[in-house]
Design a protein around this motif. Structure first.
Motif, PDB file in Angstrom:
ATOM      1  N   GLY A  30      49.828  66.492  12.369  1.00  0.00           N
ATOM      2  CA  GLY A  30      51.051  66.778  13.108  1.00  0.00           C
ATOM      3  C   GLY A  30      50.749  66.860  14.596  1.00  0.00           C
ATOM      4  N   ASP A  31      51.709  67.385  15.364  1.00  0.00           N
ATOM      5  CA  ASP A  31      51.570  67.414  16.821  1.00  0.00           C
ATOM      6  C   ASP A  31      50.352  68.247  17.234  1.00  0.00           C
ATOM      7  N   VAL A  33      48.090  70.261  19.802  1.00  0.00           N
ATOM      8  CA  VAL A  33      48.389  71.025  21.019  1.00  0.00           C
ATOM      9  C   VAL A  33      47.138  71.525  21.735  1.00  0.00           C
ATOM     10  N   PHE A  34      45.973  71.386  21.106  1.00  0.00           N
ATOM     11  CA  PHE A  34      44.750  71.914  21.724  1.00  0.00           C
ATOM     12  C   PHE A  34      43.536  71.204  21.148  1.00  0.00           C
ATOM     13  N   GLU A  54      43.668  71.932  17.248  1.00  0.00           N
ATOM     14  CA  GLU A  54      44.771  72.780  16.797  1.00  0.00           C
ATOM     15  C   GLU A  54      46.049  71.964  16.872  1.00  0.00           C
ATOM     16  N   SER A  55      46.739  71.889  15.753  1.00  0.00           N
ATOM     17  CA  SER A  55      48.059  71.258  15.771  1.00  0.00           C
ATOM     18  C   SER A  55      49.088  72.373  15.710  1.00  0.00           C
ATOM     19  N   VAL A  56      50.371  71.999  15.728  1.00  0.00           N
ATOM     20  CA  VAL A  56      51.404  73.017  15.577  1.00  0.00           C
ATOM     21  C   VAL A  56      51.261  73.744  14.240  1.00  0.00           C
ATOM     22  N   LYS A  57      50.552  73.132  13.298  1.00  0.00           N
ATOM     23  CA  LYS A  57      50.438  73.737  11.966  1.00  0.00           C
ATOM     24  C   LYS A  57      49.196  74.603  11.806  1.00  0.00           C
TER      25      LYS A  57
ATOM     26  N   LYS B  19      58.653  66.518   4.704  1.00  0.00           N
ATOM     27  CA  LYS B  19      57.392  66.895   4.077  1.00  0.00           C
ATOM     28  C   LYS B  19      57.633  68.264   3.450  1.00  0.00           C
ATOM     29  N   GLN B  31      58.696  69.954   7.823  1.00  0.00           N
ATOM     30  CA  GLN B  31      59.094  69.091   8.931  1.00  0.00           C
ATOM     31  C   GLN B  31      59.662  67.799   8.369  1.00  0.00           C
ATOM     32  N   GLY B  35      58.777  65.369  13.425  1.00  0.00           N
ATOM     33  CA  GLY B  35      57.685  66.288  13.728  1.00  0.00           C
ATOM     34  C   GLY B  35      58.160  67.579  14.369  1.00  0.00           C
ATOM     35  N   VAL B  36      57.311  68.606  14.269  1.00  0.00           N
ATOM     36  CA  VAL B  36      57.673  69.965  14.672  1.00  0.00           C
ATOM     37  C   VAL B  36      58.077  70.040  16.145  1.00  0.00           C
ATOM     38  N   MET B  37      57.314  69.379  16.998  1.00  0.00           N
ATOM     39  CA  MET B  37      57.550  69.492  18.437  1.00  0.00           C
ATOM     40  C   MET B  37      58.932  68.951  18.806  1.00  0.00           C
ATOM     41  N   GLN B  38      59.230  67.752  18.328  1.00  0.00           N
ATOM     42  CA  GLN B  38      60.516  67.133  18.657  1.00  0.00           C
ATOM     43  C   GLN B  38      61.663  67.925  18.027  1.00  0.00           C
ATOM     44  N   PRO B 300      45.704  78.042  20.881  1.00  0.00           N
ATOM     45  CA  PRO B 300      46.614  78.957  20.190  1.00  0.00           C
ATOM     46  C   PRO B 300      45.831  80.060  19.469  1.00  0.00           C
ATOM     47  N   ARG B 302      46.405  82.618  16.333  1.00  0.00           N
ATOM     48  CA  ARG B 302      47.338  82.774  15.219  1.00  0.00           C
ATOM     49  C   ARG B 302      47.205  84.145  14.569  1.00  0.00           C
ATOM     50  N   PHE B 325      51.798  77.613  19.132  1.00  0.00           N
ATOM     51  CA  PHE B 325      52.138  76.905  20.355  1.00  0.00           C
ATOM     52  C   PHE B 325      53.644  76.961  20.539  1.00  0.00           C
TER      53      PHE B 325
END
Lengths: 119, 374
Positions: A30-31, A33-34, A54-57, B19, B31, B35-38, B300, B302, B325
């Motif tokens: 997925g997207d 981010v890091f 690191e993705s958004v997930k 998904k 998602q 995708g999550v960001m969009q 990030p 978590r 994020f």
């Protein structure tokens, strides 16, 4: 191009090996981010965890595919982690290494083998 | 995933290319193709459609509004009796130790209450509520209803052509609406920090309604991934992470949800589980509190990342309970708990990530200002 079961691609560039992750892996992540890359000059052993993505997930570790020295890292990727989602098998390479032992290359898959591997 | 429940929108999700992942006993869309960001950005800019049918919906009725309202007041520290018809409030089921056994929304529908509870807690909540209310009050599990959230600044413009009454609703108003021949129970609320609606619809009509709303050019289906980043930016708690049976409303910074009439000196002070501790903490404060955190850099942090007061040595003083994020913020953000003395905005703490302590700054919540229609 060779592929590992960890979804890395390896491309020979003269005496160096360029390493990244496959489009398939990027899609699964997925997207992004890091990205945390090793330092240039690091001596690494095969299967060391040397990259954090690191993705958004979630967070994922990328393993060193070979023994050797990290000679160059892709700073553009640190600045713009989303490059992995845009061009995983091109502009989003992770690092270039000078391998000290190329023998594992024989075990890695070619493009057809990787395609079968991911089904 | 064969032992998981499916919502009435399951087939719709598959058609939209979702998904699917297990969540709170359900197969839910994490998602879609975008995708999550969009999906996150789309919700803040236009309108996102969320399937929240996994949440529990129940109705409580009885001989009078007073009987119903005072019934719920035995379980929550909120003012229920003072709720006007067609209005709703955020509430907390508390336990005897003053902890939070769930957070919920309760709406007044005539002399009855319509309650929405978290999916993971719904069986326990319904049993708890039945045990407290029956046989004096009637508790109906509305398991035959789906719940669809429409969130984002264009939401009103999507619903108003179907029923102009939607445009007259303000934040936390509730009403019966007719959406293209489907009678729904809607509230002007949500969990993204954006203006929007939550729409309770009979399960049999849910897919048709979702498809009608998705036909609007501004509406896009949004998965749980973006729902999480949206609520995190909005500084809203996720039950089981940011609040649980071991956190009190005062520790969690949810004192705004406890009206004066239920506090010490109020006409109906106390009388809910854990009142001794919660009323005392309302007066004297709690030892720790929920805080917003902005990690420096891009990594990030978590849930579960331990927090320290110092860069080296010492023991953990708290931990991150939600983090990731924030697409609108454009960087990592988190919520967690820290002792009061270390919880002032601007204070710098350290989160330990992969063996390294990285600075995080205590930041007022929310990270992204709410845009409700008041």
């Amino acid at each position: 191009m060779k592929y590992t079961e960890e979804h890395e691609w390896l491309l020979a560039e003269g005496e160096l090996i360029v390493v990244g992750i496959t489009e398939h892996a990027a899609e699964q992540l997925g997207d992004v981010v890091f990205v945390e890359l090793p330092d240039e000059g690091d001596e690494v052993s095969k299967d060391d965890e040397i990259v954090v993505i690191e993705s958004v997930k979630a967070a994922s570790d990328i393993l060193a595919p070979l023994d050797g020295e990290i000679v160059e890292i892709n700073e553009a990727l640190v600045e713009n982690p989303a490059l992995i989602n845009e061009d995983a098998e091109g502009a989003a390479w992770f690092f270039k290494m000078r391998p000290s032992d190329l023998s594992p290359m024989d075990d890695y898959m070619d493009a057809a083998g990787y395609k079968t591997f991911i089904g | 995933m064969s032992d998981l429940n499916r919502t009435p929108l399951y087939d719709t999700h598959l058609q939209l290319g979702a998904k699917m992942v297990p969540f709170a006993g359900y197969e839910m869309p994490v998602q879609y193709a975008a995708g999550v960001m969009q999906e996150h950005q789309h919700t803040r800019a236009q309108a996102g459609l969320f399937d929240v049918s996994h949440m529990g919906q129940l109705r409580v009725s009885g001989p009078s509004w007073e009987a119903v309202a005072l019934g719920l007041e035995r379980l929550v520290p909120q003012d229920v009796l003072g709720l006007a018809d067609g209005r709703q409030r955020y509430g907390l089921l508390t336990n005897d130790a003053g902890g939070i056994s769930d957070d919920l929304i309760f709406a007044r529908q005539g002399d009855a209450l319509v309650i929405v509870v978290n999916a993971a807690c719904k069986e326990a909540d319904i049993a708890h509520i039945r045990a407290a209310f029956e046989p004096d009050l009637t508790v109906t599990d509305l398991a035959d209803r789906a719940l669809i959230a429409l969130q984002g600044p264009v939401s009103e413009a999507v619903l108003a052509p179907l029923d102009p009454r939607a445009a007259e609703m303000r934040f936390m108003d509730c009403a019966h609406l007719d959406l293209g021949g489907v009678e729904v129970w809607a509230s002007r609320s949500g969990y993204t920090g954006e203006d929007g609606f939550e729409i309770s619809v009979p399960a049999t009509a849910a897919a048709g309604l979702a498809e009608a709303l998705l036909a609007h050019s501004a509406v896009q289906a949004i998965g749980l991934g973006a729902r999480d980043s949206l609520r995190l930016e909005a500084g809203l708690c996720l039950y089981g992470q940011d609040i649980d049976a071991g956190t009190t409303p005062v520790e969690a910074g949810l004192t705004w949800s406890i009206q004066k009439v239920r506090r010490a000196g109020g006409a109906r002070a106390g009388g809910f589980p854990g009142a001794d501790r919660i009323l005392a903490e309302l007066q004297d404060g709690a030892a720790r509190r929920r805080i917003g955190l902005r990690p420096e850099g891009r990594a990030p942090m978590r849930a579960g990342v331990p927090l320290f007061a110092v860069a080296e040595g010492g023991t953990a003083i708290g931990q991150i309970t939600s983090g990731g994020f924030g697409p609108t913020v454009g960087g990592p953000l988190a919520m967690g708990y820290a002792p009061n003395a270390l919880a002032q905005p601007g204070a710098v703490l350290f989160g330990e990530l992969r063996g390294k302590r990285l600075p995080v700054t205590v930041t007022p919540l929310p990270f992204v200002a709410a845009r409700f229609k008041r």
